[in-house]
Design an enzyme around this catalytic site. Structure first.
Site, mmCIF file in Angstrom:
data_model
loop_
_atom_site.group_PDB
_atom_site.id
_atom_site.type_symbol
_atom_site.label_atom_id
_atom_site.label_comp_id
_atom_site.label_asym_id
_atom_site.label_seq_id
_atom_site.Cartn_x
_atom_site.Cartn_y
_atom_site.Cartn_z
ATOM 1 N N LYS A 38 2.941 2.329 0.642
ATOM 2 C CA LYS A 38 3.006 1.393 0.940
ATOM 3 C C LYS A 38 3.031 0.384 -0.677
ATOM 4 C CE LYS A 38 0.241 -0.059 4.892
ATOM 5 N NZ LYS A 38 -0.677 1.461 4.892
ATOM 6 N N ASP A 93 -0.228 9.288 2.158
ATOM 7 C CA ASP A 93 -0.045 7.607 1.321
ATOM 8 C C ASP A 93 1.091 7.353 -0.198
ATOM 9 O OD1 ASP A 93 -0.889 6.336 2.844
ATOM 10 O OD2 ASP A 93 -3.050 5.976 2.176
ATOM 11 N N MET A 105 -7.272 -3.630 -5.678
ATOM 12 C CA MET A 105 -6.085 -4.143 -5.204
ATOM 13 C C MET A 105 -6.174 -5.706 -6.315
ATOM 14 S SD MET A 105 -5.413 -2.793 -1.129
ATOM 15 C CE MET A 105 -6.915 -3.332 -0.870
#
Length: 462
Positions: free
Chosen positions: A269, A247, A382
């Site tokens: 991402k 990641d 997040m």
């Protein structure tokens, strides 16, 4: 790389130590039990030499002369007057020896590294003489990780190397054999002290047709970014991996632990930018494992806490591929610890809940009613972009505007920062502080216990 820690075979070599005292003794003790011939010139007026060294070394109670340096490979000069040290160094170099002057890196041809000595297996930690104390501390950490009898394995590998090469012509076949032999039953026997049994097992493995390689996928938690927070098992799996699918939030220092020849596939991402869709990531894991590869799916934090590890595990196992999960330290734990925020506290919070600020499109929303209890801590992943929504929904669910909050940005990294405030101003705090990096948001009374002070005074929303 500023220094190169070369390995010098000691068979047939002569090593000279000149000087008395603990520094000279430490250098001489390095070679006790080695195949080198050790000559220790202690000077005339010295105390008796330690018995373990005296049994092994040729102890000479005078200073060395030019003739004594003939045939020496390494010379250690430990103490003495400056002009004597300079003369000995000059004479030793004239005879072709490499010279180490203790506590004088600039005057030396080489520096003595900190060593983890496992007989046939030696690990060196070198700083070019700049930070010997740090080198010793690192050695202590490595000592805990390296089995005491790993040298038996290295001995067997050296003894059987020619035999293996004569039986297996291809390099890839030899590498596959050594990976099986040094990581299987033979390794276990050697580490238990049974060298004969380990040898028999290696020979049995060599004379048995190797099965086709079986791929495996390891879902590994890389922690919050600091390589020191990686688990020992995760570090080992990284070293053994053929393919690493990682990641964006995996720290560079973590990837540095991988083999140089391992294939690295970046599937990171960012918000609104998913260059490799989740379905394709799962396909990559299955495809590489079916080639017989050892695949590490490296995820920031923990694979099973907002890392989609559960989805990937289902897909891999449904494809008939073995899969294992190695947990990591989640960002919530690491960031809270770094900021001095206890997630639970007998006086303030009897429970803690991890929640996501971003949910699946058309999926169920977070239960904000459950997160509104006054004696609980809520941790949002997040949540930077969703700060206004988190604020609004928690207030609507009953949390008071005066509830303490903390934002930890870039947790466990060099540019980590902690911001504190209150729930009624959460969105404003994020905007004014220009929070951009990955961050977690902690809501609850324990957030007020952060070691850092608020970045600014905030109005008290009741």
């Amino acid at each position: 790389m500023r220094v190169f820690p070369a390995s010098i075979p000691l068979d047939g070599r002569t090593v000279i130590v000149s000087g008395a005292g603990f520094m000279a003794e430490a250098k001489a003790r390095l070679f006790v039990g080695s195949p080198a011939r050790l000559k220790w010139f202690t000077g005339a007026d010295t105390e008796p030499v330690a018995s373990d060294i005296a049994r092994f070394a040729e102890v000479i109670r005078r200073e060395p002369t030019r003739r004594d340096f003939r045939g020496a490979s390494l010379v250690f000069i430990a103490g003495g007057e400056d002009h004597v040290i300079a003369r000995q160094a000059r004479e030793a170099r004239a005879k072709g020896a490499l010279v180490n002057i203790v506590d004088s890196p600039k005057g030396s041809d080489f520096q003595t590294p900190a060593l983890v000595d496992r007989d046939a297996m030696v690990i060196s930690i070198a700083s070019g003489g700049a930070t010997p104390v740090l080198s010793v501390d690192i050695r202590s950490q490595i000592e805990r990780l390296v089995p005491a009898r790993v040298g038996i394995l290295a001995d067997l590998a050296r003894e059987l190397r020619g035999t293996v090469k004569s039986v297996l012509d291809k390099f890839d076949d030899r590498r596959a054999f050594w990976e099986r032999a040094l990581r299987g039953k033979a390794r276990d026997l050697a580490l238990s002290g049974d060298k004969a049994g380990a040898r028999r097992e290696m020979l049995r493995e060599l004379n048995t047709d190797a099965p086709p390689p079986s791929g495996i996928v390891h879902l590994v938690g890389a922690g919050p970014g600091d390589p020191d927070l990686l688990t020992i098992k995760a570090a080992r799996l990284l070293r053994e991996a053929d393919v690493i699918v990682h990641d964006r939030l995996v720290g560079d220092g973590v990837l540095d632990l991988a083999r140089r020849d391992a294939i690295r596939i970046d599937v990171g991402k960012t918000k609104g930018h998913h260059p490799v869709p989740q379905d394709e990531i799962a396909d990559i894991l299955v495809r590489e494992a079916r080639k017989g590869q050892r695949v590490v799916r490296l995820k920031g934090g923990d694979p099973f806490i907002f890392g989609r590890g559960g989805e990937e595990l289902e897909t891999v196992r449904a494809a008939g591929i073995e899969a294992e999960v190695t947990p990591g330290i989640s960002a919530a734990l690491a960031c809270a610890a770094s900021s001095g925020i206890p997630l639970t506290h007998r006086d303030h919070a009897q429970s803690v809940t991890f929640a996501s600020g971003v949910v699946k499109k058309d999926g169920p929303d977070v239960n904000y009613q459950a997160l509104s209890a006054p004696n609980a801590t809520a941790v949002f992943y997040m949540g930077v972009g969703a700060a206004p929504e988190i604020q609004t929904k928690l207030l609507a669910a009953g949390r008071t505007g005066a509830t303490p909050v903390a934002i930890i940005e870039n947790g466990s990294s060099e540019n980590e920062r902690t911001l504190t405030g209150i729930l009624g101003d959460l969105a404003g705090l994020v905007e004014r502080a220009n929070v951009k990096g990955p961050a977690i948001i902690i809501v609850g009374e324990t957030a007020a216990l952060a070691a850092s002070q608020p970045v600014e005074a905030v109005e008290n929303f009741a």
